[in-house]
Design a protein around this motif. Structure first.
Motif, short mmCIF file in Angstrom:
data_model
loop_
_atom_site.label_atom_id
_atom_site.label_comp_id
_atom_site.label_asym_id
_atom_site.label_seq_id
_atom_site.Cartn_x
_atom_site.Cartn_y
_atom_site.Cartn_z
N LYS A 106 1.63 19.75 18.05
CA LYS A 106 0.49 20.06 18.91
C LYS A 106 0.33 21.56 19.15
CE LYS A 106 0.15 15.55 21.11
NZ LYS A 106 -0.07 14.78 22.35
N VAL A 142 -11.84 7.03 23.89
CA VAL A 142 -10.89 7.55 22.91
C VAL A 142 -11.15 6.87 21.57
CG1 VAL A 142 -8.47 7.73 22.25
CG2 VAL A 142 -9.13 8.03 24.64
N PHE A 173 -0.13 5.54 22.80
CA PHE A 173 -1.53 5.94 22.74
C PHE A 173 -1.89 6.85 23.91
CE2 PHE A 173 -1.94 2.45 19.71
CZ PHE A 173 -2.86 2.96 18.81
N ASP A 216 -0.91 10.22 23.19
CA ASP A 216 -1.49 10.69 21.93
C ASP A 216 -0.38 11.00 20.93
OD1 ASP A 216 -3.65 11.11 20.35
OD2 ASP A 216 -4.14 13.11 21.08
N ILE A 230 -7.04 9.71 16.56
CA ILE A 230 -5.59 9.62 16.40
C ILE A 230 -5.08 11.02 16.10
CG2 ILE A 230 -3.69 8.58 15.13
CD1 ILE A 230 -5.33 6.59 16.74
N PHE A 231 -4.09 11.45 16.87
CA PHE A 231 -3.53 12.78 16.62
C PHE A 231 -2.45 12.71 15.56
CE2 PHE A 231 -0.48 16.20 17.29
CZ PHE A 231 -1.32 17.31 17.26
N ASN A 258 -6.63 16.08 15.47
CA ASN A 258 -7.23 14.78 15.76
C ASN A 258 -8.08 14.29 14.60
OD1 ASN A 258 -6.27 14.38 18.46
ND2 ASN A 258 -7.72 15.93 19.16
#
Length: 361
Positions: A358, A171, A278, A281, A174-175, A181
């Motif tokens: 999202k 990973v 995290f 997300d 960062i969203f 992203n």
């Protein structure tokens, strides 16, 4: 078929919360008796500010309150979570059925890292609490681990978490809600550590009976909801178990408090929250969901900066913010309940922004 799966998931998350709560309620009397029998409280009242000066206004507001009320109530929180994980895991191993296996939420990809973080940070806090109680043992004075030592340990825990995300889970993004992203590459590692340290500073919210418990339960409930909507059911159950354990603690922490959460509770919760943010997300929405922690930390930063840059002049009567409200005359219960209300609003708003951010990206 899909409806049955959803129902099973709801039962799994709800069961984790309920089991953790009732286990917490069950172990609390035994832990309380131990704490009082061993007089596990600070032997002197008062507090030293972050600048190293005596916090005179705080000491006057909370005169003698730390004496006679045990520390380490946070053991109820992480203890009930660990017991819940063990019970559901053992049940699925020794009595394997479709139902018992489903209730087990210990999984490598979702709960190993937050569980490790909860244990490591909580034990660090436990050491700090014991040193505060046993002030004068060896080279330590009353006051526990120094801020530098706690920061070093939190940084080490953050480094392990960052390594896991970057190298094991690969990973590096960062969203950002409504944008998508953003790949930050290897900078993900220091960013992860900074978030954990930032949340560690939010531990200053633990200062009034019932305050930190209500706020943290609300924040983890929001992340349980986010994880559930993203089909991270094991993580949702883990967060729900933390909510259950925190509510069990809160049952005994509502004024007059039977014990205080202190470092073993708040340090474990804030460090674990960073990992959960995290994993879901949802790090950027953390600024909204955990806004009560943000403004409380900022009040400390503003106060210290003002005193250094403006010749000792203060912005607040006393920092952090919740103690300022006490200083201007608000009863402690009013400060606590208004924080709770504000926390719920922030949590709901943060959840909505996360989900819509999202969907609409």
């Amino acid at each position: 078929m899909q409806e049955a799966i959803i129902i099973h998931d709801i039962v799994k998350v709800s069961a984790a919360l309920a089991v953790s709560f009732f286990l917490g309620i069950a172990i609390a009397p035994f832990w309380t008796n131990f704490l009082y029998a061993k007089q596990m409280w600070k032997k002197t009242s008062g507090k030293i500010s972050i600048t190293g000066e005596p916090a005179t206004v705080f000491s006057e507001l909370h005169k003698n309150k730390a004496i006679g009320t045990p520390r380490m109530g946070g053991v109820i929180i992480w203890g009930s979570v660990l017991l819940t994980i063990f019970v559901t895991w053992a049940w699925s191993i020794f009595f394997p059925t479709a139902a018992t296996v489903k209730l087990n939420f210990l999984s490598q990809n979702q709960t190993w890292l937050p569980l490790f973080t909860l244990i490591a940070a909580s034990l660090t806090g436990l050491v700090d609490d014991l040193l505060q109680i046993w002030g004068g043992v060896g080279s330590y004075k009353a006051g526990g681990l120094s801020l530098a030592k706690r920061l070093l340990i939190v940084t080490a825990i953050g480094l392990i978490g960052a390594w896991w995300f970057y190298f094991k889970l690969e990973v590096s993004t960062i969203f950002v809600p409504f944008l998508g992203n953003i790949d930050i590459g290897v900078l993900f590692i220091p960013f992860f550590i900074l978030v954990m340290i930032g949340l560690f500073s939010g531990g200053v919210i633990d200062g009034i009976d019932g305050l930190s418990g209500g706020v943290m339960a609300t924040i983890f409930a929001a992340y349980a909801g986010i994880a559930f909507l993203q089909n991270q059911i094991d993580l949702a159950a883990f967060c729900a178990a933390i909510v259950g354990g925190t509510m069990a603690f809160l049952w005994f922490n509502i004024p007059p408090a039977r014990f205080y959460m202190t470092e073993t509770g708040i340090l474990g919760l804030t460090a674990t929250l960073a990992v959960v943010a995290f994993l879901t997300d949802a790090v950027v929405p953390l600024l909204i969901i955990a806004f009560p922690l943000v403004i409380t930390t900022l009040s400390d930063v503003i106060q210290v900066s003002s005193k250094k840059l403006r010749g000792g002049k203060k912005v607040f009567l006393v920092a952090p913010l919740h103690h300022h409200f006490e200083a201007i005359g608000w009863p402690a219960y009013k400060v606590t309940m208004r924080y709770w209300i504000f926390s719920i609003i922030c949590a709901v708003l943060g959840m909505v922004i996360t989900v819509l951010g999202k969907i609409l990206v």
